[in-house]
Design a protein around this motif. Structure first.
Motif, short mmCIF file in Angstrom:
data_model
loop_
_atom_site.label_atom_id
_atom_site.label_comp_id
_atom_site.label_asym_id
_atom_site.label_seq_id
_atom_site.Cartn_x
_atom_site.Cartn_y
_atom_site.Cartn_z
N VAL A 1 0.85 -1.18 0.00
CA VAL A 1 0.00 0.00 0.00
C VAL A 1 0.89 1.24 0.00
CG1 VAL A 1 -1.70 1.35 1.30
CG2 VAL A 1 -1.92 -1.13 1.16
N VAL A 2 0.70 2.10 -1.00
CA VAL A 2 1.45 3.36 -1.12
C VAL A 2 0.43 4.47 -1.35
CG1 VAL A 2 3.25 4.64 -2.34
CG2 VAL A 2 3.41 2.15 -2.13
N PRO A 3 0.01 5.19 -0.31
CA PRO A 3 -0.95 6.28 -0.51
C PRO A 3 -0.41 7.32 -1.48
CG PRO A 3 -0.73 5.74 1.82
CD PRO A 3 0.37 5.00 1.11
N HIS A 4 -1.30 7.88 -2.28
CA HIS A 4 -0.89 8.88 -3.26
C HIS A 4 -0.47 10.19 -2.61
CE1 HIS A 4 -1.89 6.30 -6.45
NE2 HIS A 4 -3.18 6.55 -6.55
N ALA A 5 -0.93 10.44 -1.39
CA ALA A 5 -0.62 11.71 -0.74
C ALA A 5 -0.77 11.55 0.77
CB ALA A 5 -1.53 12.82 -1.25
N GLY A 6 -0.17 12.46 1.49
CA GLY A 6 -0.31 12.52 2.94
C GLY A 6 -0.46 13.96 3.38
N LEU A 7 -0.82 14.18 4.64
CA LEU A 7 -1.09 15.53 5.17
C LEU A 7 -0.11 15.88 6.28
CD1 LEU A 7 -4.98 15.19 5.41
CD2 LEU A 7 -3.73 16.53 3.71
N THR A 8 0.44 17.08 6.21
CA THR A 8 1.31 17.61 7.25
C THR A 8 0.71 18.91 7.77
OG1 THR A 8 3.28 16.69 6.20
CG2 THR A 8 3.62 18.44 7.82
N PRO A 9 0.39 19.01 9.07
CA PRO A 9 -0.21 20.25 9.60
C PRO A 9 0.65 21.46 9.30
CG PRO A 9 -0.27 18.48 11.23
CD PRO A 9 0.60 17.99 10.11
N LYS A 10 -0.03 22.57 8.94
CA LYS A 10 0.69 23.78 8.55
C LYS A 10 0.35 24.96 9.45
CE LYS A 10 -0.43 25.53 4.56
NZ LYS A 10 -0.52 25.75 3.09
N ALA A 11 -0.93 25.29 9.54
CA ALA A 11 -1.35 26.46 10.32
C ALA A 11 -2.85 26.39 10.52
CB ALA A 11 -0.97 27.75 9.59
N PRO A 12 -3.37 27.11 11.49
CA PRO A 12 -4.84 27.16 11.64
C PRO A 12 -5.49 27.74 10.39
CG PRO A 12 -3.75 27.99 13.61
CD PRO A 12 -2.68 27.85 12.57
N ALA A 13 -6.61 27.16 10.02
CA ALA A 13 -7.34 27.64 8.85
C ALA A 13 -8.09 28.92 9.21
CB ALA A 13 -8.32 26.59 8.37
N PRO A 14 -8.21 29.85 8.26
CA PRO A 14 -8.99 31.06 8.54
C PRO A 14 -10.46 30.72 8.77
CG PRO A 14 -8.43 30.91 6.20
CD PRO A 14 -7.67 29.83 6.89
N VAL A 15 -11.07 31.45 9.66
CA VAL A 15 -12.49 31.26 9.98
C VAL A 15 -13.22 32.54 9.64
CG1 VAL A 15 -14.18 30.77 11.78
CG2 VAL A 15 -11.97 29.60 11.79
N ALA A 16 -14.14 32.44 8.70
CA ALA A 16 -14.88 33.63 8.27
C ALA A 16 -15.85 34.08 9.36
CB ALA A 16 -15.63 33.33 6.99
N GLY A 17 -16.28 35.31 9.24
CA GLY A 17 -17.27 35.82 10.17
C GLY A 17 -18.63 35.22 9.90
N SER A 18 -19.65 35.94 10.22
CA SER A 18 -21.01 35.44 10.05
C SER A 18 -21.31 35.27 8.55
CB SER A 18 -22.01 36.42 10.68
OG SER A 18 -23.33 35.97 10.46
N ARG A 19 -21.60 34.06 8.15
CA ARG A 19 -21.93 33.77 6.76
C ARG A 19 -22.67 32.44 6.72
NH1 ARG A 19 -16.44 31.20 3.96
NH2 ARG A 19 -16.86 29.10 4.76
N PRO A 20 -23.34 32.13 5.62
CA PRO A 20 -23.99 30.82 5.50
C PRO A 20 -22.95 29.70 5.45
CG PRO A 20 -24.90 32.39 3.91
CD PRO A 20 -23.67 33.02 4.50
N PHE A 21 -23.39 28.50 5.79
CA PHE A 21 -22.57 27.31 5.67
C PHE A 21 -22.30 27.06 4.19
CE2 PHE A 21 -21.99 22.74 5.16
CZ PHE A 21 -21.18 22.39 6.24
N ARG A 22 -21.03 26.99 3.82
CA ARG A 22 -20.65 26.90 2.40
C ARG A 22 -20.27 25.46 2.07
NH1 ARG A 22 -16.42 31.25 0.90
NH2 ARG A 22 -18.29 32.50 1.19
N LEU A 23 -21.08 24.82 1.23
CA LEU A 23 -20.82 23.45 0.79
C LEU A 23 -20.30 23.49 -0.64
CD1 LEU A 23 -21.09 20.38 1.47
CD2 LEU A 23 -23.26 20.45 0.19
N ALA A 24 -19.19 22.80 -0.87
CA ALA A 24 -18.56 22.79 -2.20
C ALA A 24 -18.60 21.41 -2.82
CB ALA A 24 -17.12 23.28 -2.10
N TYR A 25 -18.59 21.41 -4.15
CA TYR A 25 -18.37 20.20 -4.95
C TYR A 25 -17.16 20.50 -5.80
CZ TYR A 25 -19.11 16.54 -8.48
OH TYR A 25 -18.96 15.47 -9.33
N ALA A 26 -16.18 19.60 -5.80
CA ALA A 26 -14.93 19.84 -6.53
C ALA A 26 -14.76 18.80 -7.62
CB ALA A 26 -13.75 19.81 -5.57
N GLY A 27 -14.71 19.24 -8.88
CA GLY A 27 -14.47 18.32 -9.99
C GLY A 27 -15.54 18.38 -11.05
#
Length: 529
Positions: free
Chosen positions: A355-381
């Motif tokens: 088993v050789v995963p195509h990618a891995g994750l390394t923590p970088k920094a806290p993600a930005p958190v937007a102010g008051s806004r609707p919940f944003r759901l994305a579809y990618a591809g």
């Protein structure tokens, strides 16, 4: 032009257009105002390679073939919404631009999108290339190309897949591209072989097809398999200890020809990648009739008896059996879930598994958190059924007027008729997701994903992943890491949005991290590579 009416259009529309088609008017001036040349060429590499003017191609042929002029305009949706336009034979994009840009949506079947998928199934025999194969070039052209080498072919790495990774996009192509980049960094030569035309099955003995040759990232031409083997036997030294190979896909290849080519380079031991399940069935996504996960049951099962891929399954299993008998193959999978299913179903002799995963994750920094806004759901591809687009589309329509939610689509092709924001993305999806800051990405494929770059890219961007129980490695990734939610059904997904339970995945509540993506070198990450 009437002979080129696209298969993707429903028969009613094809018949209407074919019988009432009018000669094209000089509409270039109208269409040019909104036509996206860059998008059209990117979405249609055959047009880009033909030196045709993209706008002229669209006006004369493209719209009849179902090709969209921009990422936001769907030819098919417009014609289905306005049958009078289809009956008139007028170019739908021109009509759209000159008639007040009406908002339209493609009608949906009352039985659900799976019924529509089944209704439009194309018989397998109709998916095979038509007509004689394209002409192949002579030995001397390939010999001259291989003479320009990084190291005299001592470190040659040969790869096989279903298409040219330098032209086409997708997870498998990205994998081969990364493998090629690492080879170049190490000063090793790379020979990539693919069928000249798209094949959705492995080739049987006697089915002729030249192979496209890509040498160190540059397309050389089309050559018969025997020519490739003959040239390699002449230019490769007897010592093959520094050479290697990886089979990323056997679609469009004939197994004995593949083994003969490798033998000419002195190779018999290499890597077979499980990017999909084509070694178990011609339906390489393991989707019965393209709508339901089947898990590769016994070939004589009732499920295979009602599946469009059932009669073609023996071709794939037998072909891969011949390949594994002639070569010593280590089976490499990008995830444990993929390897577990394959080893439970396959009976081929293997040299080993890894088993050789195509990618891995390394923590970088806290993600930005937007102010008051609707919940944003994305579809990618790409908006395709087997990747779960109809499920995302249904959510967007159902909650169109709900102030709690907003919907975002990032990809190469969008639909301007839907209540969502579209952002054109053809590369750099991780960066695009980071900039868009969605709260969650819906990764709800109908098929078992062997890895899913999108799931990793979503988490790297600080988004949660929402998926279902039959999504293969997506489900395993979310379960193991806690980066999102695995819901038991599509009804449960709708209920989570209706009740607001899904809002627990907002950035404000999760306080997620951003991650760097570490990409694998694939075959080169294996021992002795």
């Amino acid at each position: 032009m009437r002979r080129r009416l696209v298969q993707v259009l429903p028969p009613r529309l094809r018949d209407a257009l074919s019988s009432r088609l009018k000669p094209l008017h000089p509409d270039q001036g109208i269409a040019a105002r909104a036509f996206d040349r860059a998008f059209y060429l990117k979405a249609n590499p055959d047009v880009a390679a033909s030196d045709q003017d993209p706008l002229e191609h669209f006006l004369r042929f493209g719209w009849l073939e179902g090709r969209d002029p921009t990422a936001e305009f769907s030819v098919r949706a417009y014609l289905e919404a306005y049958p009078d336009v289809a009956d008139s034979g007028v170019n739908p994009f021109v009509h759209y631009l000159t008639n007040g840009r009406p908002r339209i949506r493609a009608p949906q079947s009352p039985y659900g999108f799976r019924y529509e998928v089944i209704e439009r199934l194309t018989p397998m025999e109709n998916r095979l290339p038509n007509g004689p194969p394209p002409p192949a070039a002579a030995d001397d052209i390939l010999t001259s190309a291989l003479a320009v080498s990084h190291g005299g072919l001592a470190g040659l790495h040969i790869t096989f897949s279903h298409d040219d990774y330098t032209v086409h996009l997708g997870g498998l192509q990205t994998s081969v591209r990364r493998e090629a980049e690492r080879l170049a960094e190490r000063g090793r030569d790379h020979l990539h072989l693919h069928p000249a035309r798209p094949w959705q099955v492995v080739r049987a003995p006697g089915e002729a097809e030249p192979l496209g040759v890509v040498w160190n990232g540059r397309a050389v031409g089309l050559f018969d398999a025997a020519t490739v083997a003959r040239v390699l036997s002449r230019v490769c030294a007897a010592d093959a200890s520094g050479r290697s190979f990886a089979i990323h896909s056997l679609l469009g290849h004939e197994p004995d020809q593949t083994a003969d080519i490798l033998a000419a380079a002195g190779l018999s031991a290499g890597v077979f990648w499980l990017h999909d399940f084509a070694s178990l069935c011609a339906g390489f996504h393991l989707l019965r009739n393209d709508v339901e996960d089947c898990s590769a049951p016994p070939a004589d099962s009732a499920g295979c008896g009602i599946c469009i891929y059932g009669p073609w399954r023996a071709r794939h299993v037998d072909a891969h059996a011949r390949l594994f008998e002639r070569l010593r193959l280590t089976v490499a999978a990008p995830s444990h879930t993929t390897l577990d299913l394959w080893t439970a179903r396959a009976t081929f002799p293997v040299a080993g598994t890894v088993v050789v995963p195509h990618a891995g994750l390394t923590p970088k920094a806290p993600a930005p958190v937007a102010g008051s806004r609707p919940f944003r759901l994305a579809y990618a591809g790409l908006p395709t059924a087997h990747k779960g687009w109809p499920i995302f589309r249904a959510l967007a329509l159902k909650f169109e007027n709900d102030p709690r939610y907003e919907f975002l689509h990032l990809g190469a092709r969008g639909d301007a008729t839907l209540p969502m924001t579209f952002q054109a993305v053809t590369s750099g999806m991780a960066e695009a997701l980071t900039a868009a800051q969605p709260d969650a990405v819906l990764v709800w494929p109908l098929c078992r994903e062997t890895f899913s770059f999108v799931a990793y890219e979503a988490v790297a961007a600080g988004a949660a992943v929402i998926t279902g129980p039959d999504s293969g490695n997506v489900q395993a990734f979310v379960t193991e890491t806690g980066h999102g939610r695995v819901l038991p059904s599509e009804d449960a997904l709708v209920s989570a949005f209706t009740s607001g339970e899904i809002l627990e995945l907002s950035r404000a509540q999760r306080r997620p991290m951003l991650y760097d993506l570490r990409y694998s070198a694939l075959s080169l990450d294996l021992p002795d590579a």
